[in-house]
Write a protein that holds these residues in place. Structure first.
Motif, PDB file in Angstrom:
ATOM      1  N   ALA A  52      31.708  14.688 -27.754  1.00 22.02           N
ATOM      2  CA  ALA A  52      31.222  13.470 -28.418  1.00 22.02           C
ATOM      3  C   ALA A  52      29.975  12.930 -27.714  1.00 22.02           C
ATOM      4  O   ALA A  52      29.019  12.504 -28.382  1.00 22.02           O
ATOM      5  N   ALA A  53      29.966  12.967 -26.400  1.00 20.19           N
ATOM      6  CA  ALA A  53      28.811  12.472 -25.652  1.00 20.19           C
ATOM      7  C   ALA A  53      27.587  13.354 -25.903  1.00 20.19           C
ATOM      8  O   ALA A  53      26.468  12.840 -26.079  1.00 20.19           O
ATOM      9  N   THR A  54      27.770  14.671 -25.950  1.00 18.46           N
ATOM     10  CA  THR A  54      26.648  15.571 -26.224  1.00 18.46           C
ATOM     11  C   THR A  54      26.162  15.386 -27.657  1.00 18.46           C
ATOM     12  O   THR A  54      24.951  15.350 -27.907  1.00 18.46           O
ATOM     13  N   ASP A  55      27.095  15.263 -28.599  1.00 21.20           N
ATOM     14  CA  ASP A  55      26.714  15.002 -29.991  1.00 21.20           C
ATOM     15  C   ASP A  55      25.851  13.750 -30.089  1.00 21.20           C
ATOM     16  O   ASP A  55      24.832  13.739 -30.798  1.00 21.20           O
ATOM     17  N   ALA A  56      26.233  12.690 -29.387  1.00 24.63           N
ATOM     18  CA  ALA A  56      25.488  11.434 -29.437  1.00 24.63           C
ATOM     19  C   ALA A  56      24.082  11.599 -28.870  1.00 24.63           C
ATOM     20  O   ALA A  56      23.112  11.082 -29.434  1.00 24.63           O
ATOM     21  N   VAL A  57      23.958  12.319 -27.770  1.00 28.30           N
ATOM     22  CA  VAL A  57      22.635  12.529 -27.177  1.00 28.30           C
ATOM     23  C   VAL A  57      21.762  13.360 -28.114  1.00 28.30           C
ATOM     24  O   VAL A  57      20.602  13.028 -28.363  1.00 28.30           O
ATOM     25  N   LEU A  58      22.314  14.432 -28.667  1.00 26.76           N
ATOM     26  CA  LEU A  58      21.526  15.289 -29.559  1.00 26.76           C
ATOM     27  C   LEU A  58      21.156  14.566 -30.854  1.00 26.76           C
ATOM     28  O   LEU A  58      20.079  14.807 -31.413  1.00 26.76           O
ATOM     29  N   ALA A  59      22.016  13.684 -31.340  1.00 23.40           N
ATOM     30  CA  ALA A  59      21.735  12.929 -32.565  1.00 23.40           C
ATOM     31  C   ALA A  59      20.519  12.024 -32.405  1.00 23.40           C
ATOM     32  O   ALA A  59      19.873  11.654 -33.393  1.00 23.40           O
ATOM     33  N   ALA A  60      20.190  11.682 -31.185  1.00 22.40           N
ATOM     34  CA  ALA A  60      19.024  10.832 -30.926  1.00 22.40           C
ATOM     35  C   ALA A  60      17.704  11.594 -31.144  1.00 22.40           C
ATOM     36  O   ALA A  60      16.638  11.001 -31.085  1.00 22.40           O
ATOM     37  N   TYR A  61      17.795  12.902 -31.400  1.00 29.95           N
ATOM     38  CA  TYR A  61      16.606  13.740 -31.588  1.00 29.95           C
ATOM     39  C   TYR A  61      16.674  14.440 -32.951  1.00 29.95           C
ATOM     40  O   TYR A  61      17.003  15.628 -33.039  1.00 29.95           O
ATOM     41  N   PRO A  62      16.348  13.711 -34.042  1.00 29.33           N
ATOM     42  CA  PRO A  62      16.403  14.343 -35.363  1.00 29.33           C
ATOM     43  C   PRO A  62      15.336  15.428 -35.551  1.00 29.33           C
ATOM     44  O   PRO A  62      15.507  16.323 -36.368  1.00 29.33           O
ATOM     45  N   ASP A  63      14.246  15.356 -34.786  1.00 31.27           N
ATOM     46  CA  ASP A  63      13.209  16.397 -34.829  1.00 31.27           C
ATOM     47  C   ASP A  63      13.646  17.515 -33.889  1.00 31.27           C
ATOM     48  O   ASP A  63      13.550  17.392 -32.662  1.00 31.27           O
ATOM     49  N   LEU A  64      14.126  18.619 -34.445  1.00 29.81           N
ATOM     50  CA  LEU A  64      14.650  19.707 -33.633  1.00 29.81           C
ATOM     51  C   LEU A  64      13.587  20.427 -32.822  1.00 29.81           C
ATOM     52  O   LEU A  64      13.903  21.174 -31.899  1.00 29.81           O
ATOM     53  N   GLY A  65      12.329  20.194 -33.135  1.00 30.46           N
ATOM     54  CA  GLY A  65      11.252  20.829 -32.391  1.00 30.46           C
ATOM     55  C   GLY A  65      10.834  20.064 -31.145  1.00 30.46           C
ATOM     56  O   GLY A  65      10.097  20.598 -30.307  1.00 30.46           O
ATOM     57  N   VAL A  66      11.301  18.820 -31.016  1.00 29.33           N
ATOM     58  CA  VAL A  66      10.911  18.022 -29.851  1.00 29.33           C
ATOM     59  C   VAL A  66      11.450  18.675 -28.585  1.00 29.33           C
ATOM     60  O   VAL A  66      12.539  19.245 -28.569  1.00 29.33           O
ATOM     61  N   ARG A  67      10.658  18.610 -27.539  1.00 29.85           N
ATOM     62  CA  ARG A  67      11.054  19.211 -26.258  1.00 29.85           C
ATOM     63  C   ARG A  67      11.554  18.112 -25.341  1.00 29.85           C
ATOM     64  O   ARG A  67      10.962  17.046 -25.253  1.00 29.85           O
ATOM     65  N   VAL A  68      12.663  18.396 -24.664  1.00 32.89           N
ATOM     66  CA  VAL A  68      13.325  17.376 -23.851  1.00 32.89           C
ATOM     67  C   VAL A  68      13.610  17.900 -22.451  1.00 32.89           C
ATOM     68  O   VAL A  68      13.620  19.104 -22.203  1.00 32.89           O
ATOM     69  N   GLY A  69      13.876  16.960 -21.564  1.00 35.46           N
ATOM     70  CA  GLY A  69      14.295  17.312 -20.208  1.00 35.46           C
ATOM     71  C   GLY A  69      13.167  17.838 -19.351  1.00 35.46           C
ATOM     72  O   GLY A  69      12.035  18.011 -19.795  1.00 35.46           O
ATOM     73  N   ASN A 121      22.947  17.136 -18.960  1.00 35.92           N
ATOM     74  CA  ASN A 121      22.140  17.060 -17.743  1.00 35.92           C
ATOM     75  C   ASN A 121      20.775  17.722 -17.939  1.00 35.92           C
ATOM     76  O   ASN A 121      19.805  17.323 -17.311  1.00 35.92           O
ATOM     77  N   TRP A 122      20.706  18.748 -18.783  1.00 41.53           N
ATOM     78  CA  TRP A 122      19.402  19.357 -19.083  1.00 41.53           C
ATOM     79  C   TRP A 122      18.534  18.379 -19.875  1.00 41.53           C
ATOM     80  O   TRP A 122      17.344  18.284 -19.646  1.00 41.53           O
ATOM     81  N   ILE A 123      19.169  17.671 -20.821  1.00 44.42           N
ATOM     82  CA  ILE A 123      18.432  16.752 -21.686  1.00 44.42           C
ATOM     83  C   ILE A 123      18.034  15.495 -20.923  1.00 44.42           C
ATOM     84  O   ILE A 123      16.931  14.978 -21.087  1.00 44.42           O
ATOM     85  N   LEU A 124      18.932  14.988 -20.097  1.00 45.75           N
ATOM     86  CA  LEU A 124      18.729  13.738 -19.362  1.00 45.75           C
ATOM     87  C   LEU A 124      18.816  13.989 -17.854  1.00 45.75           C
ATOM     88  O   LEU A 124      19.734  13.517 -17.189  1.00 45.75           O
ATOM     89  N   PRO A 125      17.864  14.721 -17.296  1.00 43.11           N
ATOM     90  CA  PRO A 125      17.973  15.110 -15.886  1.00 43.11           C
ATOM     91  C   PRO A 125      17.798  13.962 -14.891  1.00 43.11           C
ATOM     92  O   PRO A 125      18.155  14.108 -13.725  1.00 43.11           O
ATOM     93  N   GLU A 126      17.301  12.833 -15.354  1.00 42.74           N
ATOM     94  CA  GLU A 126      17.059  11.730 -14.423  1.00 42.74           C
ATOM     95  C   GLU A 126      18.338  11.095 -13.895  1.00 42.74           C
ATOM     96  O   GLU A 126      18.337  10.461 -12.842  1.00 42.74           O
ATOM     97  N   ASP A 127      19.432  11.257 -14.592  1.00 42.24           N
ATOM     98  CA  ASP A 127      20.706  10.669 -14.156  1.00 42.24           C
ATOM     99  C   ASP A 127      21.830  11.672 -14.409  1.00 42.24           C
ATOM    100  O   ASP A 127      22.685  11.466 -15.274  1.00 42.24           O
ATOM    101  N   PRO A 128      21.857  12.782 -13.656  1.00 39.00           N
ATOM    102  CA  PRO A 128      22.841  13.838 -13.934  1.00 39.00           C
ATOM    103  C   PRO A 128      24.283  13.401 -13.662  1.00 39.00           C
ATOM    104  O   PRO A 128      24.564  12.738 -12.675  1.00 39.00           O
ATOM    105  N   ALA A 129      25.139  13.781 -14.580  1.00 36.51           N
ATOM    106  CA  ALA A 129      26.570  13.530 -14.403  1.00 36.51           C
ATOM    107  C   ALA A 129      27.122  14.568 -13.426  1.00 36.51           C
ATOM    108  O   ALA A 129      26.697  15.724 -13.443  1.00 36.51           O
ATOM    109  N   PRO A 130      28.060  14.189 -12.577  1.00 43.58           N
ATOM    110  CA  PRO A 130      28.628  15.151 -11.622  1.00 43.58           C
ATOM    111  C   PRO A 130      29.513  16.177 -12.327  1.00 43.58           C
ATOM    112  O   PRO A 130      29.961  15.970 -13.455  1.00 43.58           O
TER     113      PRO A 130
END
Length: 129
Positions: free
Chosen positions: A75-92, A34-43
């Motif tokens: 697994a869902a968090t792993d998949a979201v984080l894997a989409a950001y190979p640049d660890l310095g990118v800022r998200v959310g 939800n921090w990474i993808l705040p536009e569609d937060p999971a309950p």
């Protein structure tokens, strides 16, 4: 461990149990997404506030569900984080660096592994191992 031991609370007034920790970590994994993808937060998985601990009761179906929830959420968090190979990118919405999320995730598990070891000692009596 059987459901009774998994749901055994540490010491009053704490609601902490091994089962509660599993449920809490599943909830935390969802929160990170939800921090990474705040536009569609999971309950929330288990309800508001401390429902992850409060609802951790000795029922096999609940135990099975908690472990399934944790595996799915990891697994869902792993998949979201894997989409950001640049660890310095800022998200959310808060612009948190992906690196910071990984570090916080590791810290969260390390802290709760310590809690789990103390709870396990209380259950089986083995210490220093």
């Amino acid at each position: 461990m059987d459901p009774e031991r998994l749901a055994r609370r540490s010491v009053p007034p704490s609601t902490m149990s091994l089962l509660g920790l599993v449920r809490h970590l599943a909830e935390v994994e969802r929160d990170w997404r939800n921090w990474i993808l705040p536009e569609d937060p999971a309950p929330k998985l288990y309800g508001a506030r401390d429902a992850d601990f409060e609802g951790a009761v000795a029922e096999q179906e609940l135990v099975d569900g908690a472990f399934a929830d944790l595996a799915r959420e990891q697994a869902a968090t792993d998949a979201v984080l894997a989409a950001y190979p640049d660890l310095g990118v800022r998200v959310g919405k808060d612009g948190i660096a992906v690196r910071e999320l990984w570090v916080h995730r590791i810290e969260e598990y390390a802290r709760h592994c310590g809690h789990a070891d103390l709870l396990r000692e209380r259950i089986d009596g083995r210490v220093g191992q």
